[in-house]
Enzyme design. Structure first.
Site, PDB file in Angstrom:
ATOM      1  N   ASN A  91      -2.930  -7.132  -3.091  1.00  0.00           N
ATOM      2  CA  ASN A  91      -2.661  -5.252  -2.442  1.00  0.00           C
ATOM      3  C   ASN A  91      -3.754  -4.408  -2.956  1.00  0.00           C
ATOM      4  OD1 ASN A  91      -2.385  -3.018  -3.411  1.00  0.00           O
ATOM      5  ND2 ASN A  91      -0.453  -3.131  -4.913  1.00  0.00           N
ATOM      6  N   ASP A  92      -4.468  -5.085  -4.662  1.00  0.00           N
ATOM      7  CA  ASP A  92      -6.283  -4.218  -4.769  1.00  0.00           C
ATOM      8  C   ASP A  92      -7.385  -4.464  -3.669  1.00  0.00           C
ATOM      9  OD1 ASP A  92      -4.284  -2.550  -6.791  1.00  0.00           O
ATOM     10  OD2 ASP A  92      -5.210  -4.405  -8.156  1.00  0.00           O
ATOM     11  N   VAL A  93      -7.107  -6.355  -3.642  1.00  0.00           N
ATOM     12  CA  VAL A  93      -8.373  -6.379  -2.800  1.00  0.00           C
ATOM     13  C   VAL A  93      -8.398  -5.975  -1.171  1.00  0.00           C
ATOM     14  CG1 VAL A  93      -8.371  -8.508  -4.469  1.00  0.00           C
ATOM     15  CG2 VAL A  93      -6.685  -8.340  -1.662  1.00  0.00           C
TER      16      VAL A  93
END
Lengths: 460, 107
Positions: free
Chosen positions: A387-389
């Site tokens: 997700n965040d990456v």
């Protein structure tokens, strides 16, 4: 003569350790490296039994057998996903051992030179902090401790506890006479209690996302503690191995923190990894859903597919299915590459281990710098449990994750995001990729969806 | 005993070696590397043995015993997890080789 032989063995062990670590720079030689280091360790342990005037052989052998056997069984059984906490706990034990060596030396009757007493007590302080800190890190990663403990004035209190530990350390080192009967014994005990307490307090506020940096830091600290105790004991193998690990671990900690776009100071004192639920205003558009069958058709007619696995994939145990899908696509003549973010998984490089376990050859796996230029030429990118990456918000000033290096999945012709639900990522930030025009969300359990994709591709 | 400037020289040189040895390690090996360096500081078990080996009172023996126990766990556990991880790293070529060795099995 006997002493010379022992010293030569220690030198050989130190050389083997360094060669072993050196071999870690390539996957082809890494396996050889750990074996060399293992031989060095075996040589050093065996030769130590020949030390002149050694006593307590029974105690020693029993401790070696029990400690070694428990650790061996645990190490063989642990799941690859639980590797970070395993490293944490073994590392903590090393720190604890270094702290206890200092304790034995201080308990022995008679004095030691002040310089050794100082080095010994510094090693004891670092080792104790590494021990209790690593145990907390283990408990957090294992899910035994779920909460992060944040309260106002935490940094001040932690600083006071550290100051108390340092003051007690100075008293122990300067007053050392080896007579444990009276106040000296009490001071020594108080020192260890406060030092252990500091390790606990220091680690409690740090959130799960930052834990790899912390484990790496404790790894470096244990190395340093071992090196210092090496000076006290006059043992070259301990000094060299300990300091080498201390330096290498420090560099590794910096590399990890950099990959996560965090400074080490930030990790230790800010408690960001613990906070959640920051809202990012200005994510526009809607999430567009796709069925696995539709996604499978796109994949089957692609020429180049990049797979971006995240830790969610490993949690769902989907790596075997994903590798099956990759093989299926490869057999159709499609170029398949795996793109790994430096912090994918629970510590840097962890995802590579998990993929390797599933059978993915390492030459299909690319890191961020190698692969980012290729996304525009990829017909499809599949994001699984990450997700965040892959959040393009990291490119925008003002975002909490601004500046974090990301995989440019949004630049692929088509992105599929396999996700369990609609929630935000580990950092609690909305992901702009999910709202992009060329992104399709495929909801469901990663293993389940991967299975459906395989079936879908076979049908085409 | 290693004292004075010799001690400082060793410290500085060893620190440089540690820094150099790691600086070219690719990201894919960071986890095994951390695990391997974790194993290397398991050498603390030798120090623990030396400390226990000269212990003369029961409290010293107990503390020394615990030190050897923890050190042995560090060394053995560190080795076992590192080896397990590195065992799994294979290239495409290796996979074809092992598949051929198994007579074209399902490797």
């Amino acid at each position: 003569m006997r002493n010379d032989l022992i010293q030569i063995a220690y030198v050989a062990a130190a050389v083997l350790f360094i060669l072993g670590l050196k071999s870690m720079s390539s996957p082809r030689t890494a396996r050889r490296g750990i074996i060399w280091a293992g031989v060095g360790m075996a040589v050093a342990v065996v030769i130590t039994f020949a030390t002149p005037e050694m006593r307590n052989f029974v105690w020693m052998t029993v401790a070696l057998v029990i400690g070694g056997a428990i650790a061996y069984v645990a190490a063989r059984r642990v799941a690859m996903t639980d590797m970070p906490q395993m490293v944490a706990i073994y590392n903590g034990m090393g720190g604890g051992a270094a702290a206890l060596i200092a304790a034995v030396e201080f308990m022995k009757p008679g004095t030691m030179p002040t310089s050794f007493a100082i080095l010994g007590i510094i090693g004891a302080l670092i080792g104790s902090v590494s021990f209790s800190g690593s145990m907390i890190a283990f408990a957090k990663l294992q899910g035994i401790i779920k909460k992060s403990f944040l309260f106002p004035g935490q940094n001040v209190i932690n600083l006071l506890v550290l100051a108390a530990a340092v003051v007690l350390a100075v008293i122990v080192a300067l007053q050392h006479t080896g007579n444990m009967g009276g106040s000296e014994g009490l001071t020594l005990v108080a020192f260890y209690v406060v030092a252990l307490l500091y390790g606990v307090l220091m680690t409690l506020p740090i959130g799960g996302a930052d834990m790899p940096v912390v484990i790496s830091l404790y790894n470096a600290l244990t190395g340093l503690a071992v090196g210092f105790e090496g000076y006290v004991l006059g043992n070259g193998a301990l000094i060299i191995a300990g300091i080498v690990v201390g330096a290498a671990g420090t560099l590794l900690t910096q590399l990890m923190a950099k990959a996560m776009n965090r400074s080490i100071a930030n990790v230790l004192f800010a408690g960001f990894g613990a906070t959640a639920g920051q809202e990012l205003a200005g994510v526009e558009g809607t999430m567009k859903e796709s069925t696995p069958d539709d996604a499978a058709v796109t994949l089957a007619f692609a020429q180049k597919v990049i797979i971006v696995p995240g830790y969610g994939m490993a949690v769902a145990q989907a790596q075997h299915k994903v590798w099956e899908l990759a093989k299926l696509l490869t057999d159709r003549g499609i170029q398949v590459k795996f793109a790994i973010h430096p912090v994918a998984g629970r510590m840097p490089g962890h995802m590579n281990v998990l993929l390797a376990e599933a059978g993915v050859p390492y030459d299909m796996i690319y890191d961020l710098d190698e692969i980012n230029g290729e996304f525009p030429t990829a017909d499809a990118a599949i994001v699984i449990g990450a997700n965040d990456v892959v959040n393009p918000a990291a490119r925008e000033k003002g975002s909490p994750i601004y500046g974090m290096p990301i995989l440019d999945v949004d630049k692929a012709q088509q992105a599929f995001v396999i996700k369990r639900g609609r929630g935000a990522g580990f950092a609690g930030i909305e992901n702009a990729l999910f709202y992009a025009d060329n992104t399709r969300m495929v909801y469901g359990d990663a293993q389940d969806v991967a299975g459906k994709l395989i079936a879908g591709v076979k049908k085409v | 005993m290693i004292t004075g400037f010799a001690a400082i020289y060793i410290f500085i040189l060893a620190a440089f070696v540690g820094y150099e040895v790691i600086s070219r390690v690719p990201v894919i090996l960071h986890t095994p590397l951390m695990s391997c360096s974790n194993f290397v500081h398991g050498i603390v078990v030798v120090g623990a043995m030396i400390a226990l080996g000269s212990a003369t009172t029961t409290p010293e023996r107990i503390v020394g015993f615990l030190a050897v126990l923890l050190g042995a766990a560090n060394a053995v556990g560190g080795y076992a997890v590192t080896e397990r991880m590195l065992d799994m790293f294979k290239s495409s070529g290796d996979q074809k080789k092992s598949a051929a060795a198994k007579g074209g099995g399902d490797a």
